[in-house]
Write a protein that holds these residues in place. Structure first.
Motif, PDB file in Angstrom:
ATOM      1  N   GLU A  72       0.578  -8.276  -6.894  1.00  0.00           N
ATOM      2  CA  GLU A  72       0.299  -9.714  -6.932  1.00  0.00           C
ATOM      3  C   GLU A  72       1.129 -10.433  -7.997  1.00  0.00           C
ATOM      4  N   THR A  87       0.841  -1.194   0.000  1.00  0.00           N
ATOM      5  CA  THR A  87       0.000   0.000   0.000  1.00  0.00           C
ATOM      6  C   THR A  87       0.883   1.254   0.000  1.00  0.00           C
ATOM      7  N   LYS A 147       1.317 -13.099  -0.151  1.00  0.00           N
ATOM      8  CA  LYS A 147       1.778 -12.951  -1.528  1.00  0.00           C
ATOM      9  C   LYS A 147       2.747 -14.088  -1.898  1.00  0.00           C
TER      10      LYS A 147
HETATM   11  C1  LIG Z   1      -1.648  -6.980  -1.523  1.00  0.00           C
HETATM   12  C2  LIG Z   1      -2.051  -5.903  -2.442  1.00  0.00           C
HETATM   13  C3  LIG Z   1      -1.719  -4.552  -2.222  1.00  0.00           C
HETATM   14  C4  LIG Z   1      -1.175  -4.031  -0.941  1.00  0.00           C
HETATM   15  O1  LIG Z   1      -0.137  -4.664  -0.383  1.00  0.00           O
HETATM   16  P1  LIG Z   1       0.084  -4.688   1.210  1.00  0.00           P
HETATM   17  O2  LIG Z   1       1.498  -5.135   1.312  1.00  0.00           O
HETATM   18  O3  LIG Z   1      -0.899  -5.649   1.767  1.00  0.00           O
HETATM   19  O4  LIG Z   1      -0.108  -3.291   1.720  1.00  0.00           O
HETATM   20  C5  LIG Z   1      -2.029  -3.628  -3.192  1.00  0.00           C
HETATM   21  N1  LIG Z   1      -2.651  -3.974  -4.321  1.00  0.00           N
HETATM   22  C6  LIG Z   1      -3.022  -5.243  -4.554  1.00  0.00           C
HETATM   23  C7  LIG Z   1      -3.710  -5.559  -5.824  1.00  0.00           C
HETATM   24  C8  LIG Z   1      -2.757  -6.239  -3.618  1.00  0.00           C
HETATM   25  O5  LIG Z   1      -3.153  -7.492  -3.860  1.00  0.00           O
END
Ligand SMILES: *Cc1c(COP(=O)(O)O)cnc(C)c1O
Length: 380
Positions: free
Chosen positions: A189, A74, A215
């Protein structure tokens, strides 16, 4: 329709434990060793050799010029948007079929998301929908693009590679270049996926990755901003390091920065996980191939990787006939110890984004009702 044989197949695939999660991390390599090393050297926090090493690994792997490691995906998106010039009151084009972090990162910059539809095959932003939207609402003024309907500047575009499947990112970048809109590629992702031979994250002005626990590889929590332009990565590094101007002893901060650096302890885990990335991907590929064999003999459609792309096999998903079948599938699996999840609710259904401008969303709504993720963890 009975889903008993599906439940049994998934249970067998994972050695029949009582509960099968959707996706768990696996630690097969140097994870403990590198973590212990951070404690022995006391370098657990915001500086340390693992951070630099991890940034080099990711820049090289994604064929970009430079990487800035941050606390989560994020934050990578939030800072990536700021680096390409998104400001308060701007608009940012994105897809409604995404995880909430994509749109939250836009809102953290006090900008407003605008939703264009996705393609049915990739589940990522549709270049046709994007071009149609810009032809109807876009207006070039100087070097900027404005939205004729709202009068606001369209300051960036954030396509997302759903579950690691690549969207038509080259066409999206070409359209955005034509309209002078910078692309921030949400590749959270998609580490390990590629499109026409080029790695995810390397197409936009900046790319953003996540190393959350769910992930393909994890840092515990973590993210990365990559760019072909080293100045963008440097700017991201500086902004996430409190906008501190280098000096031997003075605290000089010449704009509003953040404390969003990845700690060395997380980078140590990330370096060990990075060494396992190909093993994890290979194991998930084998699981996917087993699913292919099984679902070929059922009425359930296993989603396949779209043309021109290579997939990291992050989250595997099936497509059910309609919402009723989907709900029956979710019930049959989740009440029998097999964790499955529907794809996200579209962002404009959430109260914070209910008033955002959007196009017809025909494909996004079709997928929202039918797509379900099934257990996808790598297996030793
Ligand atoms: C996981 C994810 C994020 C954010 O990642 P975090 O490390 O959880 O903050 C942003 N965009 C997508 C599409 C995600 O799947």
């Amino acid at each position: 329709m009975s889903f008993d044989s599906t439940v049994e197949f998934i249970k067998d695939s994972f050695g029949r434990p009582n509960f099968i999660p959707l996706h768990i991390p696996n630690f097969w390599g140097n994870e403990k060793k590198y973590l212990a090393d951070t404690i022995e050297t006391t370098f657990v926090s915001s500086v340390g050799a693992y951070v630099n090493k991890f940034e080099e690994h990711i820049a090289e792997y994604t064929q970009t010029a430079k990487c800035a490691a941050v606390v989560n995906g994020t934050a990578a998106l939030q800072v990536g948007l700021r680096v390409v010039g998104v400001q308060a009151h701007d608009e940012v084009l994105t897809q409604a079929l995404t995880f909430v972090a994509t749109t939250n990162a836009i809102a953290y910059n006090f900008a407003k998301p605008v939703f264009v539809d996705v393609d049915l095959d990739t589940m990522g932003m549709s270049p046709k929908a994007l071009a149609n939207f810009l032809n109807e609402f876009g207006e070039r003024r100087g070097t900027d693009c404005y939205n004729k309907k709202t009068g606001k500047r369209i300051a960036a575009c954030v396509p997302m590679h759903t579950f690691g499947f690549m969207c038509r990112i080259d066409e999206i970048v070409a359209i955005c270049n034509d309209w002078n809109i910078p692309v921030v590629e949400d590749a959270a992702e998609a580490l390990g996926s590629s499109y026409k031979g080029k790695p995810a994250g390397s197409f936009g002005e900046v790319g953003a990755f996540s190393f959350n626990g769910n992930k393909i590889m994890t840092a515990g929590g973590g993210g990365a901003i990559v760019s072909l332009n080293p100045d963008f990565a440097d700017k991201a590094k500086y902004l996430t390091n409190t906008a501190k101007v280098p000096h031997k002893w003075e605290y000089v901060h010449d704009e509003l920065g953040y404390n969003l650096r990845m700690p060395n302890v997380n980078a140590a885990l990330a370096c060990a996980q990075f060494e396992q990335l190909e093993n994890l991907r290979q194991s998930k590929k084998e699981l996917y191939e087993a699913y292919q064999g099984f679902f070929a003999g059922t009425d359930i459609k296993l989603r396949e990787m779209p043309e021109n792309s290579d997939w990291n096999y992050w989250l595997i998903c099936v497509e059910l006939k309609d919402r009723t079948e989907r709900d029956a599938f979710l019930e049959a699996t989740n009440s029998n110890g097999v964790m499955t999840r529907p794809i996200w609710q579209l962002m404009y259904r959430l109260p914070m984004y209910a008033d955002c401008q959007k196009d017809a969303q025909t494909n996004a709504e079709y997928l929202e009702e039918r797509i379900v993720n099934i257990p996808s963890s790598a297996r030793k």
